[in-house]
Every structure is written in C-alpha cells, then in structure tokens.
Design a protein around this motif. Structure first.
Motif, PDB file in Angstrom:
ATOM      1  N   ARG A  11      -0.746 -11.993   2.916  1.00  0.00           N
ATOM      2  CA  ARG A  11      -0.903 -10.539   3.033  1.00  0.00           C
ATOM      3  C   ARG A  11      -0.780 -10.138   4.499  1.00  0.00           C
TER       4      ARG A  11
ATOM      5  N   ARG B 166       0.825  -1.202   0.000  1.00  0.00           N
ATOM      6  CA  ARG B 166       0.000   0.000   0.000  1.00  0.00           C
ATOM      7  C   ARG B 166       0.864   1.259   0.000  1.00  0.00           C
TER       8      ARG B 166
ATOM      9  N   ASP C  49       0.960 -14.018  -9.414  1.00  0.00           N
ATOM     10  CA  ASP C  49       1.033 -12.800  -8.601  1.00  0.00           C
ATOM     11  C   ASP C  49      -0.083 -11.839  -8.976  1.00  0.00           C
ATOM     12  N   GLU C  50      -0.375 -11.769 -10.258  1.00  0.00           N
ATOM     13  CA  GLU C  50      -1.417 -10.851 -10.722  1.00  0.00           C
ATOM     14  C   GLU C  50      -2.775 -11.217 -10.125  1.00  0.00           C
ATOM     15  N   GLN C  51      -3.064 -12.511 -10.012  1.00  0.00           N
ATOM     16  CA  GLN C  51      -4.327 -12.922  -9.413  1.00  0.00           C
ATOM     17  C   GLN C  51      -4.364 -12.555  -7.938  1.00  0.00           C
TER      18      GLN C  51
ATOM     19  N   LEU D  78      -3.088 -10.046  -6.604  1.00  0.00           N
ATOM     20  CA  LEU D  78      -3.300  -8.606  -6.496  1.00  0.00           C
ATOM     21  C   LEU D  78      -4.723  -8.197  -6.835  1.00  0.00           C
ATOM     22  N   SER D  79      -5.378  -8.989  -7.677  1.00  0.00           N
ATOM     23  CA  SER D  79      -6.687  -8.565  -8.188  1.00  0.00           C
ATOM     24  C   SER D  79      -7.865  -9.289  -7.553  1.00  0.00           C
ATOM     25  N   ASP D  80      -7.637 -10.474  -6.980  1.00  0.00           N
ATOM     26  CA  ASP D  80      -8.737 -11.282  -6.453  1.00  0.00           C
ATOM     27  C   ASP D  80      -8.759 -11.183  -4.934  1.00  0.00           C
ATOM     28  N   ASP D  81      -9.714 -10.440  -4.405  1.00  0.00           N
ATOM     29  CA  ASP D  81      -9.779 -10.215  -2.961  1.00  0.00           C
ATOM     30  C   ASP D  81     -10.650 -11.241  -2.254  1.00  0.00           C
ATOM     31  N   SER D  82     -11.282 -12.133  -2.991  1.00  0.00           N
ATOM     32  CA  SER D  82     -12.264 -13.031  -2.379  1.00  0.00           C
ATOM     33  C   SER D  82     -11.645 -14.302  -1.808  1.00  0.00           C
TER      34      SER D  82
END
Length: 322
Positions: free
Chosen positions: A302, A187, A261-263, A265-269
């Motif tokens: 995370r 962040r 890594d991209e997933q 970063l994009s998938d919060d579920s």
C-alpha cells in the motif's frame, strides 16, 4: 461484467506490445484504432477518401454471406477476465452481434486452437458492453467476430498477467505490470488512473500517472498494489515525473501477506511499515533501499501519499519468494 473490472489490467494496451495483426476488412476504419488507448471521438465534418472518418475499426457493408473479424496478439499473455466492446459514436453502422475467441500460439495469426470466450452477443449502437469471460487459461491471441459487418470503436480486454519467474536470479520489479503486478484499489483517481503506476517506462506526461483530486479535509490518499509474486522488497523507486505543482509532500509504503485481494482490502491489521513517511520532490525519481524496514516477504503493498497529489510510477524491486 458482473465482477468489478477496476482491479484488472487492460491487456490490449499498445505500450505492453499488443497489436491488431489481422482484419478481414478495414475499409472505413483502420484495425489499429480498435486498441487505441484514447477514448473514441466523433468529428462531425471529417471525411477521407473512403467516406466518413470514424474513430474505430470499421469494415465495409457486406453484400454476401460471411462475417468480418480481426485478430489481436497480446504483448503479454494473460488470463482474460472480461471485455468492453465499445460502439461509441457508431449508430447506424455498428454490428448487431459479436463474439470472441482466444488461443495460445507462437504464430502471428493462428489458424487452429481457438476456443470460445464470449458467445454470440447482442450489441447496441453508441454503447459500452461490459462482458465476462470465465476461463482460467493463459491466452496470447484473441479473435473478435462481428456479425456481419460494421464498426467497433474500442475493444478493452481486462485480465491478469501470469508471469513466469522460473530461472530469475536477483532483483526483479515485483510491481511491474509485465510481471503480473496490478493496482487493485485506491482512495481516489480523479485525474490519473492507478494502473499507470505499474506501467512500463517513465510517464510521458501528467496524464500518464496516478493523480488524485485536491483534498479539502483531513486524511490522505492511497493505492493498493498486488505483486506479481510474493517477495522480499529490498529497493523501492517512486517517480514524480511531470508532477511539479501537484506532487505529494510525503509518501509511505506498507506491506502485507494476504490470501486474496479481497482480504488485502478488508483486513487493516496485517499491514506493516515498509517505508516510513518520507519527503519527495517534484518531477524526479526517488530511490529507497537502506531505509526500508525488514518485514519479510509480502504479497501486497500500500502506497500512501500525504495529503494528495500525483505519482507517475512505482517500482518495487525484490527477491521472489517461494
């Protein structure tokens, strides 16, 4: 570089064991300066017995054919993703061109097996040159050629460590940089870089950790770490060494299994709670084991801090999965 460098590890770091093992010439500037972790500086009135002192590797002026080069031995072999050839403060003495080769060898200074990673490339003075490398092989050595001579302030080598987990029985720190762990996004990193979190040893000072700016609104700060290998985390260590007036009030950990890594970063579920929000104290190591939730094997973790502040290191011990 056309790809983001932020998620890659700087493989040239001396704290990983990387060394500059050979240079054809280092008359004006020692070869070791090429991988100095500090940003290069210019000291206007500093001279030594060889002439103007420059913060980088610098060879003398060539008066015949040939070129200069140096050899870097990585402390931990890795897949090279790109470079920053930094000529900061070199204006009339930078090399017009450079190229980079790599090899894998047990020798200190290999003679054979070199392959080209970066073809001959034009350089400018007092500039950063972010350049891609596209080769999926693991290399242990790099050779920087400069044409024909001159000075380079720093060479940053961005890449990914591919650790060998065969034969490992028991706990291993899946987040450790030497085991392939790496921070891929955060962040904020106003005061200290996220990659310090997975570095070897304890932090040497506040600058050798991850620290965010002071938050003036709602929310919290976080870092996502890709583990060197998916695994079941059974013990976590969060170290706030040297952070006394700036440590977070609380921390939490979440884990998930992602294809890339991209997933992550994009998938919060798909994030699951590994460590519920827990209080931390200043300047000490905090160990969590019995309080960790049994969420199974994960590929990414995370760490969230509330609301902001600094953390020196994070260790995530577990069993390698698969």
């Amino acid at each position: 570089m056309t790809r983001s460098i932020s998620k890659w590890v700087q493989l040239e770091q001396p704290r990983l064991g990387t060394r500059v093992v050979f240079a054809t010439d280092e008359f004006f500037g020692a070869k070791e300066r090429l991988i100095d972790p500090a940003e290069p500086v210019f000291l206007k009135d500093k001279y030594d017995d060889h002439g103007k002192w420059m913060d980088g590797w610098e060879s003398r002026r060539r008066r015949g054919p040939g070129l200069d080069y140096c050899v870097i031995r990585l402390g931990v072999p890795g897949v090279i993703q790109g470079f920053d050839i930094d000529t900061s403060h070199f204006t009339g003495n930078y090399p017009p061109q450079a190229s980079i080769e790599a090899c894998t060898s047990d020798q200190e200074v290999p003679e054979d097996g070199w392959v080209e990673l970066l073809p001959k490339t034009e350089l400018c003075g007092d500039s950063h040159h972010y350049l891609d490398a596209r080769d999926d092989r693991v290399f242990s050595h790099l050779r920087l050629h400069i044409y024909p001579d001159g000075g380079v302030a720093r060479l940053r080598i961005f890449g990914e460590i591919k650790a060998d987990f065969s034969g490992i029985d028991g706990y291993v720190d899946l987040a450790a940089v030497e085991h392939g762990g790496r921070a891929i996004a955060c962040r904020d990193e106003h005061y200290g870089r996220m990659h310090n979190l997975t570095a070897p040893g304890r932090g040497v000072n506040m600058g050798d950790g991850w620290e965010t700016a002071r938050r003036r609104g709602p929310g919290n700060d976080w870092v996502i770490i890709a583990l060197g290998q998916p695994g079941v985390i059974e013990r976590a260590e969060i170290d706030t060494a040297h952070f006394k007036g700036t440590y977070p009030d609380r921390v939490s950990l979440e884990g998930g299994t992602f294809a890339s890594d991209e997933q992550a970063l994009s998938d919060d579920s798909d994030w699951q709670t590994l460590l519920p929000e827990s209080k931390v104290k200043m300047d000490q190591q905090h160990y969590f084991d019995d309080v960790l939730q049994p969420i199974g094997a994960v590929s990414h973790v995370r760490i969230s801090i509330y609301p902001d502040g600094g953390v020196s290191r994070i260790r995530l011990f577990g069993q390698v999965h698969g």
